[in-house]
Design a protein around this motif. Structure first.
Motif, PDB file in Angstrom:
ATOM      1  N   ASP A 180       0.842  -1.202   0.000  1.00  0.00           N
ATOM      2  CA  ASP A 180       0.000   0.000   0.000  1.00  0.00           C
ATOM      3  C   ASP A 180       0.870   1.242   0.000  1.00  0.00           C
ATOM      4  N   LYS A 181       0.497   2.204  -0.783  1.00  0.00           N
ATOM      5  CA  LYS A 181       1.213   3.482  -0.854  1.00  0.00           C
ATOM      6  C   LYS A 181       0.189   4.600  -0.846  1.00  0.00           C
ATOM      7  N   ASP A 182       0.575   5.750  -0.305  1.00  0.00           N
ATOM      8  CA  ASP A 182      -0.227   6.965  -0.383  1.00  0.00           C
ATOM      9  C   ASP A 182       0.370   7.842  -1.469  1.00  0.00           C
TER      10      ASP A 182
END
Length: 94
Positions: free
Chosen positions: A3-5
Motif C-alpha cells: 500500500d502506498k499513499d
C-alpha cells in the motif's frame, strides 16, 4: 504491491534535478523511490531527535541543567581526543 499513499509535492528545482539525476544514474529506481527513501531518513532522524530530547530531559531532571561551561568542556575534551584525518588541527582546538 504494498500500500502506498499518493502525494503531490512542490520541491526546489535543484532537489528535483538531484532526484532525476539519481534515477538516470541508476542510484534510484524512480523519483518516487528516491523521495520515499529521503522521507524514511527524515522520520528516523526525527525519532532519534525525540529520543535525545527525552534523554536530556530525564538527565537534567536528575542532575540539573547542563551549563554552557559544561558543554564547552565537553567540546574541548572531544577535540583533544579527535584524530585529524586531513588538514591541520586548528589553533583554537585543545
Amino acid at each position: 504491491m504494498t500500500d502506498k499513499d499518493k502525494l503531490s509535492v512542490t520541491v526546489d528545482p535543484d532537489v528535483a534535478a538531484a532526484a532525476r539525476a539519481a534515477v538516470s544514474s541508476g542510484r534510484a529506481g524512480s523519483v518516487s523511490a528516491w523521495v520515499n527513501e529521503a522521507l524514511h531518513r527524515q522520520v528516523d532522524h526525527e525519532r532519534r531527535l525525540n529520543g535525545l530530547e527525552r534523554f536530556l530531559a530525564a538527565y537534567e531532571s536528575e542532575h540539573g541543567t547542563i551549563t554552557e561551561a559544561e558543554m564547552a568542556d565537553a567540546v574541548r575534551a572531544a577535540r583533544a581526543g579527535a584524530t585529524v584525518v586531513r588538514g591541520k588541527r586548528s589553533h583554537g582546538a585543545a
